[in-house]
Design a protein around this motif. Structure first.
Motif, mmCIF file in Angstrom:
data_model
loop_
_atom_site.group_PDB
_atom_site.id
_atom_site.type_symbol
_atom_site.label_atom_id
_atom_site.label_comp_id
_atom_site.label_asym_id
_atom_site.label_seq_id
_atom_site.Cartn_x
_atom_site.Cartn_y
_atom_site.Cartn_z
ATOM 1 N N PRO A 85 0.812 -1.235 0.000
ATOM 2 C CA PRO A 85 0.000 0.000 0.000
ATOM 3 C C PRO A 85 0.837 1.274 0.000
ATOM 4 O O PRO A 85 0.352 2.327 -0.438
ATOM 5 C CB PRO A 85 -0.817 -0.123 1.298
ATOM 6 C CG PRO A 85 -0.892 -1.585 1.565
ATOM 7 C CD PRO A 85 0.408 -2.157 1.086
ATOM 8 N N GLN A 86 2.085 1.180 0.477
ATOM 9 C CA GLN A 86 2.942 2.366 0.520
ATOM 10 C C GLN A 86 3.784 2.531 -0.745
ATOM 11 O O GLN A 86 4.560 3.484 -0.841
ATOM 12 C CB GLN A 86 3.877 2.284 1.727
ATOM 13 C CG GLN A 86 3.168 2.234 3.069
ATOM 14 C CD GLN A 86 2.302 3.454 3.290
ATOM 15 O OE1 GLN A 86 2.717 4.587 3.064
ATOM 16 N NE2 GLN A 86 1.065 3.229 3.718
ATOM 17 N N ALA A 87 3.664 1.620 -1.704
ATOM 18 C CA ALA A 87 4.558 1.630 -2.861
ATOM 19 C C ALA A 87 4.489 2.934 -3.647
ATOM 20 O O ALA A 87 5.522 3.482 -4.064
ATOM 21 C CB ALA A 87 4.250 0.436 -3.765
ATOM 22 N N ASP A 88 3.289 3.453 -3.859
ATOM 23 C CA ASP A 88 3.169 4.716 -4.607
ATOM 24 C C ASP A 88 3.823 5.865 -3.847
ATOM 25 O O ASP A 88 4.465 6.739 -4.452
ATOM 26 C CB ASP A 88 1.700 5.028 -4.872
ATOM 27 C CG ASP A 88 1.089 4.110 -5.919
ATOM 28 O OD1 ASP A 88 1.853 3.432 -6.628
ATOM 29 O OD2 ASP A 88 -0.155 4.077 -6.013
ATOM 30 N N GLN A 89 3.667 5.882 -2.539
ATOM 31 C CA GLN A 89 4.297 6.943 -1.760
ATOM 32 C C GLN A 89 5.819 6.833 -1.825
ATOM 33 O O GLN A 89 6.514 7.848 -1.912
ATOM 34 C CB GLN A 89 3.839 6.886 -0.306
ATOM 35 C CG GLN A 89 4.419 8.055 0.524
ATOM 36 C CD GLN A 89 4.147 7.915 2.005
ATOM 37 O OE1 GLN A 89 4.105 6.810 2.525
ATOM 38 N NE2 GLN A 89 3.982 9.040 2.679
ATOM 39 N N TRP A 90 6.335 5.607 -1.797
ATOM 40 C CA TRP A 90 7.782 5.449 -1.897
ATOM 41 C C TRP A 90 8.293 6.046 -3.206
ATOM 42 O O TRP A 90 9.325 6.713 -3.222
ATOM 43 C CB TRP A 90 8.160 3.971 -1.816
ATOM 44 C CG TRP A 90 7.907 3.355 -0.468
ATOM 45 C CD1 TRP A 90 7.866 3.999 0.738
ATOM 46 C CD2 TRP A 90 7.631 1.977 -0.195
ATOM 47 N NE1 TRP A 90 7.591 3.106 1.745
ATOM 48 C CE2 TRP A 90 7.446 1.858 1.214
ATOM 49 C CE3 TRP A 90 7.525 0.835 -0.980
ATOM 50 C CZ2 TRP A 90 7.171 0.632 1.819
ATOM 51 C CZ3 TRP A 90 7.250 -0.386 -0.380
ATOM 52 C CH2 TRP A 90 7.079 -0.481 1.006
#
Length: 667
Positions: A234-239
């Motif tokens: 779920p955090q991949a886009d933020q990374w």
């Protein structure tokens, strides 16, 4: 000759078909396990024989270097389930070497024409006896793990720990399917922890003294690696969003605060987080303009290969201002593939292998043809360095003191091999050495390059001047008292502090003049005039005027640092020195002290001739041993031993020297 073969021994043709199939899918979906998949790794063939040949050379160098490093690996407290190649401690010098080695070893296990004889063990042994125990040690002793290191503390949450973790994570990605499931979970746990810490932090900025360019660039890497290991998170886009932000922040200039140029769809001014480099594409670290840290764009730019190997397009931010920085480095480059250091060097000067990444990346992703030539020349230097060691070590122990030196280059060689898969052979070109004047006004550096001599004058936080022969034996050491020297008062062990009062430079088509007025404390002013021309001849003149009554114990101006190393590949382990009519052979590390009163001529190893007027008392002091990775003998052209009393207005000395390079090849 095959330039790439898989660990499983697939034929080259079959492997190409498999890669082509994977390339049609952005992300591999899990099939045999409920464990989320990592990003699939897609690697094309080398696009030309030239590129494959250079990659083959890099691979052999890495195999030999790994042979040396593998000899250092040992069990932790006698337990073969955990291994490392340093002492067990929690700080940089004990974690970074191990994570760098892990990435290099994982690369060798996964890629290339592995030679068991060169490496010293089979691939299966490398995995089971080395890689797995090292990863287990590193994941267990991280702050997310269950055990402290030998100093009672865990590693992580440190200023550089994201950099260490990204090497661990990328290495694990290379060999993901061959790692035990518990280690896959442990590596993801470490990488996620460090990535989340960076993703929720603000990129810092600092222009003077200690740039944050390097830190921002290395912190960006963990965000790229987190995506490789957890693309469905779920955090991949933020990374990825934060990766773009951190990479752009690393090399912003003050002028970028107002630029309307767009990067990744937005004006740079809207994304400005503070400047880390000057408007002339120089930067300061360790308190002065430092070419080594100008090359740290490799940390973030190197992540482009992460994107290319996973079928994605990298953000434009990775190249922002990088071309301007690299152009400066071309002005600093020497024929030995090292740098001129106008403001001195607190690291070793024999760091040529470390600049391989900059040249390879600028060739591959900057499409800079000159970078190809510089990369190939650098590889030749690395091969000569490595040939000295029967164990395969690239660096001689006398040439470095930073614990990660030998593992950093192993990791860099592995990455360079991967980068070259994405190069365009049409970009191959030839380096044209820079000639003429380059005035970096924000960095306060003046360079004048001729085919025979490179003059470099620094007038910022460090005030010094060097005159370096433009050949492979650079001869001259970048001592931070070079030219200006020192003055000590009676009763003081430290020299008077040096301060710039005035600096002026003028350039003509084939000549230059520099004028520097420098104070030594409140006691003495030195007036320097420096003239040079396209022939390589330089004339320097100094006038020392007393400002207040004082007793001088020692005057030592007109300092020239002379390199004299036992093992460096372009030196002979000795120097031939002539003072006046007397010549002597000065062995490296001699500790000699040679005083020559009223000398009008100095010769340095048949490479440099110096005429003095009027004759001066000259002093030559041989180094006892290497300091900061090199041995520097010190030649003082204007020496006075005291104590001597002087009054305000007295002219202590007024003298000049004509410096002429006399090129000599030293292969």
């Amino acid at each position: 000759m095959k330039t790439f073969r898989s660990r499983q021994g697939l034929t080259h043709a079959l492997f190409t078909l498999v890669i082509g199939f994977l390339a049609c899918t952005a992300l591999e979906q899990p099939t045999f396990s409920e464990e989320p998949a990592v990003a699939p790794l897609m690697l094309p063939e080398f696009p030309s024989p030239q590129l494959a040949n250079l990659a083959d050379r890099l691979y052999v160098i890495l195999e030999k270097q790994s042979h040396y490093l593998l000899g250092l690996v040992k069990p932790w407290n006698g337990d073969p389930r955990y291994k490392l190649l340093t002492e067990s401690r929690s700080a940089e010098h004990w974690i970074r070497p191990n994570t760098g080695a892990v990435e290099a070893f994982c690369f060798l296990y996964r890629f290339g024409p592995y030679d068991e004889k060169l490496v010293g063990m089979s691939r299966a042994t490398l995995l089971g006896d080395i890689i797995v125990p090292m990863i287990r040690y590193l994941t267990e002793t991280h702050v997310t793990g269950s055990r402290p290191t030998g100093d009672g503390r865990k590693w992580g949450d440190a200023w550089q720990s994201a950099h260490w973790a990204q090497m661990l994570g990328r290495g694990a990605w290379f060999i993901w399917n061959d790692l035990p499931e518990d280690l896959r979970s442990a590596v993801r746990r470490v990488v996620r922890h460090e990535a989340e810490r960076i993703a929720h932090s603000q990129p810092p900025a600092q222009l003077r003294g200690d740039t944050k360019a390097e830190e921002n660039a290395w912190n960006a890497q963990i965000l790229s690696v987190a995506w490789l290991l957890m693309p469905h998170d779920p955090q991949a886009d933020q990374w990825m969003s934060q990766f773009q932000r951190w990479t752009l922040s690393a090399f912003l200039r003050p002028a970028d605060q107002n630029t309307t140029d767009e990067v990744d769809g937005r004006p740079v001014a809207e994304q400005f987080t503070g400047a880390n480099i000057f408007d002339d594409f120089t930067l300061e670290n360790h308190g002065f303009v430092h070419p080594d840290y100008m090359s740290t764009f490799t940390l973030s730019l190197g992540c482009v290969t992460d994107f290319r190997m996973t079928g994605r397009r990298e953000p434009q931010s990775v190249l922002w201002n990088v071309r301007g920085i690299y152009e400066n480095l071309k002005w600093f480059i020497l024929p030995d593939m090292g740098f001129v250091y106008p403001s001195g060097q607190d690291w070793t000067i024999f760091r040529q292998p470390a600049w391989l990444s900059a040249h390879v990346l600028m060739f591959v992703y900057g499409r800079d043809g000159e970078a190809w030539d510089l990369a190939t020349q650098t590889v030749g230097v690395i091969e000569k360095m490595q040939a000295r060691s029967p164990e395969g070590a690239i660096y001689d122990p006398s040439e470095f003191f930073f614990p990660s030196t030998q593992t950093d280059i192993a990791e860099a060689l592995a990455r360079a091999w991967l980068h070259l898969h994405f190069a365009d052979p049409a970009a191959i070109g030839t380096y044209q050495p820079r000639l003429g004047a380059k005035h970096l006004r924000f960095g306060k550096i003046f360079l004048y390059r001729t085919p025979r001599l490179i003059t470099a004058i620094s007038y910022g936080s460090v005030i010094m001047g060097t005159f370096t022969p433009n050949q492979r034996d650079r001869l001259i050491s970048p001592d931070q008292q070079s030219l200006v020297g020192s003055i000590k008062l009676s009763g003081n062990t430290r020299p008077l502090p040096v301060k710039l009062l005035r600096a002026e430079f003028s350039e003509k088509k084939e000549s230059f003049q520099g004028i520097l007025h420098i104070s030594h404390g409140d006691n003495v002013i030195a007036e320097w005039t420096i003239n040079g021309d396209a022939s390589g001849q330089v004339c320097i003149a100094e006038k020392l005027v007393v400002q207040r009554d004082c007793t001088i114990q020692e005057m030592a101006t007109g300092l020239i640092g002379v390199l004299n190393n036992q093992r460096w590949i372009f030196e002979q382990g000795k120097r031939e020195i002539r003072l006046g009519s007397v010549s002597k052979t000065i062995p490296a590390h001699s500790s000699v002290r040679w005083e020559a009163p009223q000398t009008d001529h100095v010769g340095i190893d048949h490479m440099m001739e110096i005429e003095l007027f009027p004759p001066r008392d000259v002093l030559y002091v041989g180094a006892t041993q290497p300091e900061r990775g090199r041995a520097t003998d010190r030649l003082i052209l204007n020496h006075l031993s005291g104590p001597r009393d002087f009054h305000a207005g007295d002219v202590i000395a007024e003298w000049s020297a004509t410096i002429r390079p006399t090129p000599r090849n030293a292969e």
